[in-house]
Design a protein around this motif. Structure first.
Motif, mmCIF file in Angstrom:
data_model
loop_
_atom_site.group_PDB
_atom_site.id
_atom_site.type_symbol
_atom_site.label_atom_id
_atom_site.label_comp_id
_atom_site.label_asym_id
_atom_site.label_seq_id
_atom_site.Cartn_x
_atom_site.Cartn_y
_atom_site.Cartn_z
ATOM 1 N N ARG A 30 0.859 -1.193 0.000
ATOM 2 C CA ARG A 30 0.000 0.000 0.000
ATOM 3 C C ARG A 30 0.888 1.233 0.000
ATOM 4 O O ARG A 30 1.554 1.519 0.995
ATOM 5 N N GLU A 31 0.910 1.961 -1.104
ATOM 6 C CA GLU A 31 1.781 3.114 -1.222
ATOM 7 C C GLU A 31 1.199 4.373 -0.580
ATOM 8 O O GLU A 31 1.897 5.370 -0.430
ATOM 9 N N TYR A 32 -0.093 4.334 -0.225
ATOM 10 C CA TYR A 32 -0.690 5.506 0.401
ATOM 11 C C TYR A 32 -0.413 5.503 1.905
ATOM 12 O O TYR A 32 -0.008 4.503 2.484
ATOM 13 N N GLY A 33 -0.650 6.650 2.543
ATOM 14 C CA GLY A 33 -0.341 6.812 3.955
ATOM 15 C C GLY A 33 -1.281 6.049 4.850
ATOM 16 O O GLY A 33 -2.342 5.588 4.429
ATOM 17 N N PRO A 34 -0.933 5.932 6.150
ATOM 18 C CA PRO A 34 -1.774 5.217 7.108
ATOM 19 C C PRO A 34 -2.967 6.068 7.532
ATOM 20 O O PRO A 34 -2.997 7.274 7.353
ATOM 21 N N GLY A 35 -3.970 5.420 8.118
ATOM 22 C CA GLY A 35 -5.129 6.152 8.646
ATOM 23 C C GLY A 35 -6.246 6.325 7.636
ATOM 24 O O GLY A 35 -6.088 6.045 6.442
ATOM 25 N N GLU A 36 -7.381 6.840 8.111
ATOM 26 C CA GLU A 36 -8.557 6.947 7.244
ATOM 27 C C GLU A 36 -8.398 7.986 6.141
ATOM 28 O O GLU A 36 -9.104 7.950 5.137
ATOM 29 N N HIS A 37 -7.459 8.924 6.314
ATOM 30 C CA HIS A 37 -7.253 9.945 5.284
ATOM 31 C C HIS A 37 -6.029 9.664 4.420
ATOM 32 O O HIS A 37 -5.610 10.514 3.635
ATOM 33 N N GLY A 38 -5.480 8.472 4.564
ATOM 34 C CA GLY A 38 -4.236 8.145 3.866
ATOM 35 C C GLY A 38 -4.325 8.133 2.359
ATOM 36 O O GLY A 38 -3.332 8.321 1.667
ATOM 37 N N GLN A 39 -5.529 7.902 1.822
ATOM 38 C CA GLN A 39 -5.654 7.793 0.366
ATOM 39 C C GLN A 39 -6.044 9.109 -0.309
ATOM 40 O O GLN A 39 -6.255 9.152 -1.517
ATOM 41 N N ARG A 40 -6.135 10.166 0.465
ATOM 42 C CA ARG A 40 -6.454 11.456 -0.132
ATOM 43 C C ARG A 40 -5.345 11.902 -1.087
ATOM 44 O O ARG A 40 -4.170 11.644 -0.859
ATOM 45 N N ARG A 41 -5.748 12.584 -2.133
ATOM 46 C CA ARG A 41 -4.752 13.091 -3.071
ATOM 47 C C ARG A 41 -3.911 14.155 -2.377
ATOM 48 O O ARG A 41 -4.432 15.056 -1.717
ATOM 49 N N ARG A 42 -2.620 14.074 -2.563
ATOM 50 C CA ARG A 42 -1.734 15.031 -1.927
ATOM 51 C C ARG A 42 -1.439 16.184 -2.882
ATOM 52 O O ARG A 42 -1.144 15.985 -4.045
ATOM 53 N N GLY A 43 -1.538 17.401 -2.353
ATOM 54 C CA GLY A 43 -1.224 18.565 -3.172
ATOM 55 C C GLY A 43 0.283 18.753 -3.275
ATOM 56 O O GLY A 43 1.077 17.968 -2.760
ATOM 57 N N LYS A 44 0.680 19.849 -3.919
ATOM 58 C CA LYS A 44 2.100 20.145 -4.075
ATOM 59 C C LYS A 44 2.703 20.459 -2.711
ATOM 60 O O LYS A 44 2.161 21.233 -1.937
ATOM 61 N N THR A 45 3.838 19.834 -2.428
ATOM 62 C CA THR A 45 4.486 20.014 -1.131
ATOM 63 C C THR A 45 5.312 21.294 -1.120
ATOM 64 O O THR A 45 6.051 21.572 -2.067
ATOM 65 N N SER A 46 5.202 22.074 -0.047
ATOM 66 C CA SER A 46 5.967 23.310 0.093
ATOM 67 C C SER A 46 7.422 22.994 0.423
ATOM 68 O O SER A 46 7.774 21.854 0.745
ATOM 69 N N ASP A 47 8.270 24.036 0.370
ATOM 70 C CA ASP A 47 9.680 23.845 0.739
ATOM 71 C C ASP A 47 9.785 23.365 2.181
ATOM 72 O O ASP A 47 10.579 22.477 2.493
ATOM 73 N N TYR A 48 8.963 23.953 3.047
ATOM 74 C CA TYR A 48 8.955 23.543 4.452
ATOM 75 C C TYR A 48 8.545 22.072 4.569
ATOM 76 O O TYR A 48 9.140 21.313 5.334
ATOM 77 N N GLY A 49 7.532 21.681 3.785
ATOM 78 C CA GLY A 49 7.063 20.293 3.811
ATOM 79 C C GLY A 49 8.145 19.318 3.369
ATOM 80 O O GLY A 49 8.295 18.231 3.942
ATOM 81 N N LEU A 50 8.928 19.693 2.352
ATOM 82 C CA LEU A 50 10.016 18.838 1.875
ATOM 83 C C LEU A 50 11.112 18.704 2.930
ATOM 84 O O LEU A 50 11.660 17.627 3.142
#
Length: 205
Positions: A30-50
């Motif tokens: 399973r390449e998506y994240g854990p938890g009930e919201h793990g399969q939500r589409r991820r937006g563009k990650t900010s510099d801080y997020g990276l």
């Protein structure tokens, strides 16, 4: 069982990468994240997020070191001469639990932390039970005689899953290991790309 050990299977999925290169990693299924919201589409990650992800990935790789302890290692890397990101990796790789893992005395870095804590290793002939202990070049790590026949050790030594890096001198017959030099980032056999430069940027904000 510590919270750190229980959470190890979530770390891979949260990062979206098989950071230890283990065949049993849940990311393989399973390449998506854990938890009930793990399969939500991820937006563009900010510099801080990276930068945050790079920090969490490196911290998680070394058995999910506590934030306080990881920050201390960063502070020390900043004080040393040379490239701070290279210094950071050099300090992490000289931890006793990291050397026990790299030497293939145990199958996982989490097992290495527990193995050391339970007093199964000696450093320069003396019993050592602090996983974060910093080793120097030439220090000799040895599995204690009474621990050499543990199934955990025998399984790890025979496993073809990992190679021993060149900056360690390991004797699997005697179950000893020593650091021959402080490794550069390019020498450390991470299964995924680590970006310590982003970790430095994160803490320098």
């Amino acid at each position: 069982m510590s919270k750190r050990i229980q959470a190890k299977y979530k770390i891979d999925r949260r990062m979206g990468e098989n950071i230890w290169g283990r065949p049993k990693s849940p990311v393989n299924r399973r390449e998506y994240g854990p938890g009930e919201h793990g399969q939500r589409r991820r937006g563009k990650t900010s510099d801080y997020g990276l930068q945050l992800k790079a920090k969490q990935k490196l911290k998680g790789y070394y058995a999910n070191i506590s934030e306080k302890q990881f920050r201390r290692i960063y502070d020390e890397a900043q004080r040393l001469r040379g490239d701070s990101s290279e210094n950071l990796i050099g300090l992490l790789e000289r931890r006793l639990d990291a050397v026990v893992y790299r030497a293939k005395f145990v199958p996982t870095v989490f097992a290495a932390r527990q193995f050391v804590s339970h007093g199964h290793v000696k450093v320069n002939g003396r019993r050592a039970n602090i996983p974060s202990m910093r080793l120097k070049v030439g220090d000799v790590v040895e599995v204690r005689d009474k621990s050499k026949q543990l199934g955990l050790v025998l399984e790890a030594v025979d496993s073809p899953e990992r190679d021993i890096p060149e900056y360690l001198d390991v004797d699997h017959k005697k179950l000893t290991a020593s650091i021959t030099r402080v490794p550069a980032l390019s020498e450390v056999p991470y299964p995924v790309m680590m970006e310590p430069n982003l970790v430095i940027e994160f803490y320098s904000r």
